[in-house]
Write an enzyme that holds these catalytic residues in place. Structure first.
Site, mmCIF file in Angstrom:
data_model
loop_
_atom_site.group_PDB
_atom_site.id
_atom_site.type_symbol
_atom_site.label_atom_id
_atom_site.label_comp_id
_atom_site.label_asym_id
_atom_site.label_seq_id
_atom_site.Cartn_x
_atom_site.Cartn_y
_atom_site.Cartn_z
ATOM 1 N N ASN A 232 -4.295 10.992 12.449
ATOM 2 C CA ASN A 232 -3.768 11.156 13.635
ATOM 3 C C ASN A 232 -4.860 12.058 14.326
ATOM 4 O O ASN A 232 -5.128 13.164 13.865
ATOM 5 C CB ASN A 232 -2.463 11.893 13.522
ATOM 6 C CG ASN A 232 -1.190 10.791 13.010
ATOM 7 O OD1 ASN A 232 -1.293 9.805 13.564
ATOM 8 N ND2 ASN A 232 -0.529 11.242 12.117
ATOM 9 N N GLU B 76 -3.699 3.553 2.130
ATOM 10 C CA GLU B 76 -3.672 3.596 3.652
ATOM 11 C C GLU B 76 -3.998 4.919 3.911
ATOM 12 O O GLU B 76 -2.903 5.847 3.718
ATOM 13 C CB GLU B 76 -2.606 2.902 4.235
ATOM 14 C CG GLU B 76 -2.551 3.304 5.872
ATOM 15 C CD GLU B 76 -1.384 2.704 6.498
ATOM 16 O OE1 GLU B 76 -1.372 3.277 7.721
ATOM 17 O OE2 GLU B 76 -0.686 1.774 6.095
ATOM 18 N N HIS C 15 0.771 -1.033 -0.177
ATOM 19 C CA HIS C 15 -0.021 0.121 0.019
ATOM 20 C C HIS C 15 0.788 1.465 0.108
ATOM 21 O O HIS C 15 1.846 1.290 0.255
ATOM 22 C CB HIS C 15 -0.927 0.040 1.224
ATOM 23 C CG HIS C 15 -0.212 0.139 2.390
ATOM 24 N ND1 HIS C 15 -0.082 -1.101 3.222
ATOM 25 C CD2 HIS C 15 0.279 1.202 3.204
ATOM 26 C CE1 HIS C 15 0.578 -0.656 4.283
ATOM 27 N NE2 HIS C 15 0.880 0.374 4.455
ATOM 28 N N ARG D 244 -1.379 10.829 5.042
ATOM 29 C CA ARG D 244 -1.800 11.351 6.346
ATOM 30 C C ARG D 244 -2.832 12.444 5.820
ATOM 31 O O ARG D 244 -2.765 13.139 5.074
ATOM 32 C CB ARG D 244 -0.637 12.194 6.986
ATOM 33 C CG ARG D 244 0.319 11.105 7.752
ATOM 34 C CD ARG D 244 1.175 11.923 8.204
ATOM 35 N NE ARG D 244 2.280 10.949 9.237
ATOM 36 C CZ ARG D 244 3.316 10.574 8.317
ATOM 37 N NH1 ARG D 244 3.611 10.918 7.292
ATOM 38 N NH2 ARG D 244 4.278 9.458 8.871
ATOM 39 N N GLU E 123 -2.935 11.439 -10.083
ATOM 40 C CA GLU E 123 -2.710 11.321 -11.512
ATOM 41 C C GLU E 123 -3.681 10.335 -12.026
ATOM 42 O O GLU E 123 -3.891 9.237 -11.654
ATOM 43 C CB GLU E 123 -1.275 11.064 -11.870
ATOM 44 C CG GLU E 123 -1.151 10.801 -13.526
ATOM 45 C CD GLU E 123 0.303 10.374 -13.759
ATOM 46 O OE1 GLU E 123 0.790 10.729 -14.970
ATOM 47 O OE2 GLU E 123 1.176 9.643 -13.061
ATOM 48 N N HIS F 95 2.890 11.467 -5.969
ATOM 49 C CA HIS F 95 1.342 11.509 -6.385
ATOM 50 C C HIS F 95 1.039 10.072 -6.373
ATOM 51 O O HIS F 95 2.079 9.030 -6.322
ATOM 52 C CB HIS F 95 0.878 12.022 -7.675
ATOM 53 C CG HIS F 95 1.824 11.574 -8.921
ATOM 54 N ND1 HIS F 95 2.894 11.849 -9.500
ATOM 55 C CD2 HIS F 95 1.396 10.462 -9.654
ATOM 56 C CE1 HIS F 95 3.408 11.225 -10.371
ATOM 57 N NE2 HIS F 95 2.462 10.308 -10.576
#
Length: 137
Positions: free
Chosen positions: A58, A54, A5, A9, A115, A72
């Site tokens: 936080n 993923e 993956h 964030r 993209e 990207h």
């Protein structure tokens, strides 16, 4: 070795999940860590569940900046014009329109560059031909 993956964030997980759903990804699993004060959300394109994004949220606010140092994520789409139109109709800015019928760039709610690549090239068409770039991609 096997690709698992890409992690990004995010500050608003639901807005980001909705963005990726507009692209056609589906949520695979979600994990909340009370102790670690974070949420992990995994998304993937149908039929390509092994290549996941993923999303890490936080719970304590942080400033992640523009995200340009990340680069990207890239996705092949069935119809770049229809995909870009669906995103635009939902309020997403097309930063680099698919003038060539092959490539476009958009951004997530946290400014991560995405993209979009057509498999092959579609014939150039309006409104994409006359649409200007709207920023970095």
């Amino acid at each position: 070795m096997k690709y698992l993956h890409t992690m990004i964030r995010v500050t608003d997980p639901e807005a980001t999940v909705n963005f990726f759903k507009l692209l056609g990804l589906e949520e695979q699993k979600r994990f909340d860590s009370e102790k670690g004060r974070f949420t992990l959300i995994f998304l993937a394109a149908p039929g390509d569940e092994q290549a996941q994004v993923e999303l890490t949220h936080n719970w304590d606010p942080e400033d992640y900046g523009e995200g340009r140092n990340f680069g990207h994520l890239a996705y092949r789409v069935d119809d770049i014009y229809a995909t870009c139109q669906r995103l635009m109709d939902a309020g997403v800015t097309i930063n680099r329109p698919p003038r060539d019928g092959h490539m476009a760039f958009v951004r997530t709610p946290d400014n991560i560059s995405i993209e979009l690549l057509q498999d092959g090239h579609l014939e150039p068409a309006e409104p994409w031909l006359s649409m200007p770039n709207t920023g970095h991609w």
